[in-house]
Design an enzyme around this catalytic site. Structure first.
Site, short mmCIF file in Angstrom:
data_model
loop_
_atom_site.label_atom_id
_atom_site.label_comp_id
_atom_site.label_asym_id
_atom_site.label_seq_id
_atom_site.Cartn_x
_atom_site.Cartn_y
_atom_site.Cartn_z
N THR A 93 0.88 -1.18 0.00
CA THR A 93 0.00 0.00 0.00
C THR A 93 0.91 1.22 0.00
O THR A 93 1.67 1.41 0.95
CB THR A 93 -0.89 0.02 1.26
OG1 THR A 93 -1.63 -1.19 1.30
CG2 THR A 93 -1.84 1.20 1.22
N LYS A 168 -7.91 1.46 -3.17
CA LYS A 168 -7.63 0.98 -1.81
C LYS A 168 -7.83 2.12 -0.80
O LYS A 168 -8.45 1.96 0.25
CB LYS A 168 -6.18 0.46 -1.78
CG LYS A 168 -5.57 0.34 -0.42
CD LYS A 168 -5.58 -1.05 0.12
CE LYS A 168 -5.13 -1.07 1.56
NZ LYS A 168 -5.30 -2.30 2.23
N LYS A 243 -2.05 4.78 8.62
CA LYS A 243 -1.23 4.90 7.40
C LYS A 243 -2.13 5.15 6.18
O LYS A 243 -1.88 6.06 5.38
CB LYS A 243 -0.42 3.61 7.21
CG LYS A 243 0.32 3.56 5.87
CD LYS A 243 0.93 2.21 5.57
CE LYS A 243 1.42 2.18 4.11
NZ LYS A 243 2.01 0.92 3.71
P1 NAD Z 1 5.64 -6.11 7.43
O1 NAD Z 1 6.40 -4.99 8.07
O2 NAD Z 1 5.24 -7.28 8.24
O3 NAD Z 1 6.49 -6.65 6.15
C1 NAD Z 1 7.26 -5.85 5.32
C2 NAD Z 1 8.55 -6.62 5.09
O4 NAD Z 1 9.34 -5.90 4.13
C3 NAD Z 1 9.41 -6.76 6.35
O5 NAD Z 1 9.64 -8.13 6.61
C4 NAD Z 1 10.69 -6.00 6.01
O6 NAD Z 1 11.86 -6.59 6.56
C5 NAD Z 1 10.69 -6.11 4.50
N1 NAD Z 1 11.53 -5.11 3.84
C6 NAD Z 1 11.60 -3.77 4.07
N2 NAD Z 1 12.47 -3.19 3.20
C7 NAD Z 1 12.95 -4.20 2.43
C8 NAD Z 1 13.88 -4.24 1.37
N3 NAD Z 1 14.50 -3.15 0.91
N4 NAD Z 1 14.16 -5.44 0.80
C9 NAD Z 1 13.54 -6.57 1.24
N5 NAD Z 1 12.64 -6.59 2.24
C10 NAD Z 1 12.36 -5.42 2.83
O7 NAD Z 1 4.36 -5.42 6.75
P2 NAD Z 1 3.04 -6.16 6.24
O8 NAD Z 1 2.01 -6.13 7.30
O9 NAD Z 1 3.43 -7.47 5.58
O10 NAD Z 1 2.57 -5.11 5.12
C11 NAD Z 1 3.19 -5.04 3.85
C12 NAD Z 1 2.39 -4.08 2.98
O11 NAD Z 1 1.03 -4.55 2.88
C13 NAD Z 1 2.30 -2.66 3.57
O12 NAD Z 1 2.39 -1.74 2.50
C14 NAD Z 1 0.93 -2.62 4.24
O13 NAD Z 1 0.37 -1.32 4.30
C15 NAD Z 1 0.13 -3.52 3.29
N6 NAD Z 1 -1.04 -4.19 3.91
C16 NAD Z 1 -0.95 -4.77 5.14
C17 NAD Z 1 -2.07 -5.39 5.68
C18 NAD Z 1 -2.02 -6.06 7.04
O14 NAD Z 1 -3.08 -6.40 7.58
N7 NAD Z 1 -0.83 -6.31 7.59
C19 NAD Z 1 -3.29 -5.40 4.98
C20 NAD Z 1 -3.35 -4.81 3.71
C21 NAD Z 1 -2.20 -4.20 3.18
#
Ligand code: NAD
Length: 296
Positions: A93, A168, A243
């Protein structure tokens, strides 16, 4: 079956990549955190040492990262390492402007791309029942559809580049604002002697009906699926709602949209986060409404 690079194996990317493996795809996964790589490895993902290694030889590269700046930084390595014809899919997102910049950079380097943010949370990621909102060309949408299918209940084409993110953010503006309105209605009812059950029985079949009421009711013991029944353990965390509301508020400002309710919802979720509610389900905003109501 395809070779898929997967960058960002966190709460969402971890289970999403596991579902691609289950569907028979060969997944090359990368994350900065060793523990995320270990979990992915246990689910059959081939873990690699960099974003470039994830992209090398892949038919498609999926990014699932915290924000637009992370995605754009990763694209430097991905665009240099990917083979011609690789499809880039960003499911994070992110800000609409960042999403459109990612599309432009991919196109300049000769790659097709889509923005494909999701709703459905970690439960949807695990069950493979996410909704994907896709922005990009019809051709790139058609190419992405079968790859997204093992992670999805629905894949919807929302228009050109960035329109997945627009969709979204608009959806979550409705969700954040309606959760606050439902919470205020319950607290107002409480203070005037109305039972939760009576309000629920009427509003859930009347014009107040909405997802925040009938699927994730902020009051416990009325709806089986509500996170309120589990001490507001998320679900969809209030920090993530903040966010998304901030993204909507900033897009509203940039586009000159008079989104007064969106601005106020952002302020209220910000206050709740500052008061320590960020890790709770976003339905816990009802606690904040109660706490900030006058003592009488
Ligand atoms: P998260 O923080 O659990 O996962 C993100 C991952 O990206 C982490 O493991 C981090 O180490 C990794 N990362 C960061 N920079 C990196 C890089 N340069 N190279 C490789 N890996 C890297 O977050 P999440 O909850 O999995 O969310 C991910 C996305 O999905 C976000 O944009 C969030 O807004 C969106 N989202 C989340 C949810 C939810 O319920 N968690 C729902 C819908 C959308």
């Amino acid at each position: 079956m395809a070779v898929i690079g997967f960058i960002g194996l966190g709460h969402m990317g971890g289970p999403m990549s596991a579902n691609l493996v289950k569907a028979g795809h060969s997944v090359q996964g990368f994350d900065l955190i060793p523990a995320a790589l270990e979990v992915a490895d246990r689910h059959g993902v081939t873990t690699v040492a960099s974003a470039a290694d994830a992209a090398a030889g892949a038919d498609a590269v999926i990014t699932m990262l915290p924000s637009g700046k992370h995605v754009l930084a990763c694209y430097d390595d991905v665009l240099a390492a990917a083979k011609p014809g690789t499809l880039l899919i960003d499911s994070s997102t992110v800000d609409v402007a960042d999403a459109r910049q990612a599309h432009e950079r991919a196109a300049e380097a000769g790659f097709g791309s889509i923005d494909a943010p999701v709703s459905g949370g970690t439960a949807g990621a695990e069950a493979g029942t996410l909704t994907f909102m896709v922005g990009g060309s019809e051709e790139d949408f058609r190419r992405a559809e079968p790859l997204l299918e093992p992670m999805a209940r629905k894949v919807i084409h929302c228009g050109g580049p960035g329109n997945g993110q627009v969709t979204k953010m608009c959806n979550n503006l409705i969700l954040g604002a309606s959760m606050i309105a439902v919470s205020e209605a319950f607290v107002l009812g409480e203070r005037l002697g109305l039972s939760h059950q009576a309000l629920y029985d009427v509003a859930s079949i009347s014009t107040g009906q909405c997802w925040a009421l009938t699927t994730n009711c902020p009051v416990p013991d009325l709806v089986e699926t509500s996170r309120a029944n589990h001490d507001y353990e998320p679900g969809f965390a209030a920090a993530l709602m903040l966010k998304d509301l901030r993204l909507a508020a900033s897009a509203a400002e940039q586009s000159g949209t008079d989104a007064a309710i969106g601005r106020l919802a952002t302020e209220l979720y910000q206050r709740f986060n500052e008061e320590g509610g960020g890790d709770l389900d976003f339905g816990a905003i009802i606690k904040s409404v109660r706490e900030h109501s006058e003592q009488r």
